[in-house]
Structure formats: structure tokens, C-alpha cells
Design a protein around this motif. Structure first.
Motif, PDB file in Angstrom:
ATOM      1  N   VAL A   1       0.862  -1.179   0.000  1.00 32.79           N
ATOM      2  CA  VAL A   1       0.000   0.000   0.000  1.00 32.79           C
ATOM      3  C   VAL A   1       0.894   1.223   0.000  1.00 32.79           C
TER       4      VAL A   1
ATOM      5  N   THR B   1      -4.640   6.535  -2.226  1.00 35.44           N
ATOM      6  CA  THR B   1      -3.859   5.338  -1.924  1.00 35.44           C
ATOM      7  C   THR B   1      -3.758   4.445  -3.165  1.00 35.44           C
TER       8      THR B   1
ATOM      9  N   ILE C   1      -2.923   0.598  -4.162  1.00 33.61           N
ATOM     10  CA  ILE C   1      -2.806  -0.765  -3.620  1.00 33.61           C
ATOM     11  C   ILE C   1      -2.344  -1.691  -4.748  1.00 33.61           C
TER      12      ILE C   1
ATOM     13  N   ILE D   1     -11.213  -2.832   0.145  1.00 33.83           N
ATOM     14  CA  ILE D   1     -10.485  -1.762   0.831  1.00 33.83           C
ATOM     15  C   ILE D   1     -11.485  -0.979   1.670  1.00 33.83           C
TER      16      ILE D   1
ATOM     17  N   LEU E   1      -6.643   1.840   7.610  1.00 36.82           N
ATOM     18  CA  LEU E   1      -6.949   1.338   6.282  1.00 36.82           C
ATOM     19  C   LEU E   1      -6.902  -0.189   6.337  1.00 36.82           C
TER      20      LEU E   1
ATOM     21  N   CYS F   1      -7.201  -3.695   4.400  1.00 30.85           N
ATOM     22  CA  CYS F   1      -7.097  -4.286   3.070  1.00 30.85           C
ATOM     23  C   CYS F   1      -7.264  -5.798   3.179  1.00 30.85           C
TER      24      CYS F   1
END
Length: 444
Positions: free
Chosen positions: A33, A113, A115, A132, A176, A178
Motif C-alpha cells: 500500500v 492510496t 494498492i 479496501i 486502512l 485491506c
């Protein structure tokens, strides 16, 4: 540009009915990330060189042989020509560099962001989906979810990339989350989850000061301080009044309508003070505006030194509403008047009934409290019936006995129906001239 966010913790999650050795196996996919942000200008130490033909030395000869005079940095700064100063004179080159750290995230900014899921195994994996989420102290947002429409296959050494953005609207810790789901070559459904924690700070500190006037107007001073780590360019500073007020922006120069502050840059820790005058929207029925504690909001839009946009709207600015008496007495003039010593002058008096009941009012003078400005003529005036939230007006004639700044007062208003009485010791201040040819400057 991007900066890698390091994960403080990782957890592998499987079906609760299959707590097996599979949980301990390494995953075929890796997750990175990165925060997307603008680059910065590279700082350099320019070398200033001026050719000297009179004195020579090995150093000068060497520099001349390198033809350094062709370089931009070889030209010395002329302090008498400030308009020709270039960006290199501030130690900044025209080269850009990637951010070396995660950086600060401020309230009102967009957090972007990147990813990236990489297949590090020698086998293709099937049905790759990514979810996400952004979790705050009070909410949880789904920024992207491809688990319902997964990628059919991810070949070895290939990546699956997703970019998400979210406007930050809360202070404090954000996480965050994920989650990656995929099918291994043996057909098993596997997934893992990573958490990335970051702190959101406030870029601006807003303080207010209030001054409530007797006529219902409010002077609102908003003190704005840049508490971020870098300079700001204020693109908009807008006041939005509540529904009971109209306002006047006192931060513009009347002649050319420009800001009184000149430029719009605010350096770190600098403070600016903005002034607004609020007036009741309905002059005839202003009881609500005089008793409400809600004044309005500030809508602020700024850009960072690299052009990143941020927006912050304050919560409702409030006050401790002043007590509103049933009767209010205000002076007014039909036209400008020069008050001369021992010459009578007329002053308008407006009496407003703020109560919910009808009143029958009479205005009388208390000569023992009048001081150097006496009432001329009758000492009592009938104002008649005054309904609720209505006003009555009359004109009184006064006689000044002393020059200089004098107080007008010594009046009493009585409601003949309820017996309510209000004494007004101070109505206004006037400046009395000792001679018709005098002016204020010669008297003070």
C-alpha cells in the motif's frame, strides 16, 4: 508519486471450521500500500561565481576552463534587482524528488492510496478480489470492493493494482483495512488481511471573539492560525450566516475590493484575524436573531505549497445570547446635527416592545439624572399603544449646558397596563460645540 505505508500488523483469516495447518502456510500473493502524493522541489546549495579577470589563481583558472559561466548558478544575485530573483536563489532547484516519508495527513484533504497485489509464486492464482475499507473512531467506509467481480486469473510475477481516494472528514486515528481473497492452484479459497494505521491532524485552529451591540448587530472576529507543517494559500475564506442574520464582510478594501491582508499566503504558526458584521435579517421582528446563539459557519478552502486542495467547514459558531429585556430604547437622527452650546437640538427616540403582550407606554423625564443635557419642553410624552414586537417613535428636544462630550439620559418608560417601568440612565453620547464656528478637532 507514492510513499510506501508500512503495515503495523497482519492477520490471516480462514474459515472458523478449518483451523488447520493452512493458516501457517505463506500466501502466494503479497500486498503493498502506497500513499499517492505530489513530489517536492529538491533543495540544493547553489555555487555563485563571478568571473575576475584582474586576479588569477589556480582555482579561477580551473573554473574558467570548465566554462562555469554557462551555468545558471554562476550568475551572482543583484540585491538591487529583486524582480529578477529566480527560484534557485532560495536554494530550490527545478528538479523534483519523491517524498521520503509518509508525511502528514490533515483534516479536509483527499487521501489517495495505491494498492498493488503481486503474484510472487510460480503458479497462476484465480478469482482475485480485494476489499479496501477505511475505519475511523465512529464510522467505517468501503472505498473499493472487487470481491463480487474478482479478477479471473493473476499470472506469475504480475500485479493487480487499485487506486482509491477519500476525503478526510474526521480527526484522530484512521485504519486502512485491506482484505485479499483468491483461489490457490489446489482449489482452496484463501484470504488475508492487513491493517495500516495513520493519524489525521487539524491544519487550522479557529478561535472567535464577539461583540453584541444594543441594536442587535454582532461583530464577529474569527482568528485563523495555520498549525500545519507547511505554508498555505487561502483560496477562499467565506462566512455563511445562520438563517436569522445578514452579514457584511469587513475584510475587503472598499476602493478596489481587494483583501486587507494583501496576499493570501499563511506561513506555519501565522495568525490572521477576520471581521464580519452580522445584522438581524428582519428589523421589524428581530427577537429571534437577538436571542439565538447560532451565528453561522466558516467555509475555508486552501492549497498546500505544491497545490494540494483542502477544504474545512467549521461547526456552527455560537455565542452566549444576551438577555433581551421587554423594552428597548434606541436613539436616532433624521439628519446629521451639530450640537451647539445653549442651543436646543432634537433627538429621535425609538421604544420597542420585545414582550409577547401589548403595551400602553408613556415616556417621562427624570431631571435629577439628566446631567448637563436637559429635556426642553414637556417632561412627559404619550407613546400610545405598542403591540408585541412593534415600536413607537417620538422626537425630544434637549438643551445642552456644557460643551464637550456629554451624556444624554435620565428617561423613564412605563407601561400603563402592567405597571412595568424601565429607567434609561444612558441613551447616547453627544459632542457639544462651544461656538457654531468650532469643530470637534478644535475642542478636543
Amino acid at each position: 508519486m507514492s510513499t510506501v505505508i508500512h503495515s503495523p500488523r497482519q492477520s490471516s483469516v480462514s474459515s472458523p471450521n478449518s483451523q488447520s495447518q493452512d493458516d501457517q502456510l505463506p500466501h502466494l500473493l503479497s500486498l503493498k500500500v502506497m500513499r499517492l502524493s505530489r513530489p517536492q522541489l529538491t533543495s540544493t546549495l547553489p555555487i555563485y561565481y563571478e568571473s575576475n579577470t584582474e586576479k588569477t589563481s589556480p582555482l579561477v583558472d580551473g573554473l574558467e576552463s570548465l566554462n562555469i559561466s554557462d551555468l545558471t548558478a554562476s550568475h551572482p544575485i543583484d540585491r538591487n534587482q529583486c524582480n529578477e530573483i529566480q527560484i534557485r536563489d532560495f536554494g530550490l532547484s527545478q528538479m523534483l524528488k519523491l517524498p521520503s516519508a509518509f508525511g502528514n495527513i490533515y483534516l479536509g484533504e483527499n487521501f489517495s492510496t495505491f494498492i498493488s497485489i503481486n503474484n510472487e509464486s510460480p503458479f497462476a492464482v484465480q478469482q482475485v478480489g480485494v476489499k479496501i475499507e477505511l475505519q475511523t473512531s465512529s464510522q467505517r467506509f468501503v472505498l473499493s470492493d472487487t470481491t463480487t467481480t474478482p479478477l479471473t486469473a493473476l499470472e506469475p510475477q504480475k500485479t493487480y493494482d487499485i487506486t482509491v481516494a477519500h476525503e478526510i472528514k474526521e480527526l484522530g486515528v484512521h485504519i486502512l483495512v485491506c482484505s485479499v481473497h483468491y483461489n490457490a492452484p489446489d482449489g482452496k479459497r484463501r484470504h488475508f488481511r492487513k491493517f495500516y494505521k495513520f493519524q489525521v491532524s487539524n491544519p487550522l485552529a479557529v478561535k472567535t471573539k464577539l461583540n453584541n451591540l444594543i441594536d442587535g448587530r454582532v461583530f464577529l472576529e474569527a482568528q485563523l492560525q495555520n498549525v500545519s507543517a507547511g505554508p498555505m494559500f487561502l483560496e477562499r475564506m467565506k462566512f455563511e450566516p445562520s438563517e436569522h442574520f445578514v452579514f457584511e464582510d469587513l475584510n475587503q478594501v472598499v476602493t478596489n475590493n481587494n483583501s486587507v491582508f494583501g496576499d493570501s499566503f499563511i506561513h506555519p504558526q501565522d495568525i490572521r484575524q477576520y471581521l464580519y458584521m452580522l445584522s438581524p435579517k428582519d428589523d421589524q421582528n428581530d427577537r429571534i436573531s437577538r436571542t439565538t446563539n447560532a451565528l453561522g459557519k466558516l467555509d475555508i478552502v486552501w492549497r498546500s505549497y505544491m497545490g494540494d486542495l483542502g477544504r474545512l467547514q467549521t461547526s456552527q459558531l455560537t455565542r452566549k445570547a444576551p438577555m433581551l429585556e421587554d423594552l428597548e430604547v434606541q436613539p436616532f437622527l433624521q439628519e446629521p446635527v451639530r450640537v451647539i452650546l445653549e442651543h436646543p437640538f432634537k433627538l429621535g427616540i425609538r421604544v420597542k416592545n420585545h414582550s409577547a403582550e401589548n403595551m400602553k407606554l408613556v415616556l417621562t423625564a427624570i431631571k435629577t439624572k439628566m446631567g448637563s443635557v436637559l429635556l426642553s419642553g414637556l417632561s412627559s410624552v404619550q407613546l400610545g399603544d405598542v403591540p408585541a414586537n412593534q415600536s413607537a417613535e417620538t422626537q425630544l428636544e434637549f438643551f445642552p449646558l456644557t460643551s464637550g462630550l456629554q451624556r444624554v439620559g435620565g428617561l423613564r418608560v412605563m407601561d400603563l397596563l402592567s405597571g412595568y417601568t424601565k429607567d434609561i440612565d444612558h441613551v447616547c453620547d453627544i459632542f457639544v460645540l462651544s461656538h457654531p464656528n468650532d469643530d470637534i478637532e478644535s475642542i478636543i
